[in-house]
Motif scaffolding. Sequence first.
Motif: not given
Length: 182
Positions: A151-159
């Motif tokens: 979740a954290v990695s994905g949030a960073q990728m989206i941002a």
Amino acid sequence: MRDRIMEAARLTVQDLGYSGLSFRELAKTVGIKSASIHYYFPTKGALVEAIVRRYIDRYERYLDEVLNDATDRTTVMRRYTDVFRDTLLNGNRMCLAGMLAAERNDLPAEVRTEVVRWGEMNERWIARVLAPGEGDAPEEIRRRAKAIFAAVSGAQMIAHGRDEVAHYTDVIAAYRESGLIP
């Protein structure tokens, strides 16, 4: 000089990925000849393996300090997610290993090994936060730790993709509200 090369390479990979790293451009950035980089790192794979290994080792020491210094799980996890946000705030960069994970098929085996080690280290650390005192966390905790890391990695990728740190902040807040992230 070795450290200067590694730092410049890390920043380049966080910006452009493995495929964007060129010894010629790196040499210009550091102010040496391209052949001089080969003195320290015979191949691009050896250089990137070294920077990822150093990145993981430093980050793991930092996370252990966070775990030892913080008083509660929520504070620990806030400091964890803040590191990913801070990376975005530094020129919209991605986590080094996260950036490399996206290029997995183009990476030499030694770099892929380090990228896997990065994920496993994060998941083990999160499991320690979720289940303090448990030697080997139960399967349910390990699965939740994996979900939090994803979740954290994905949030960073989206941002990163949207070049907007606020997206990261909003997504992490939603995960906290849902209870996924303490």
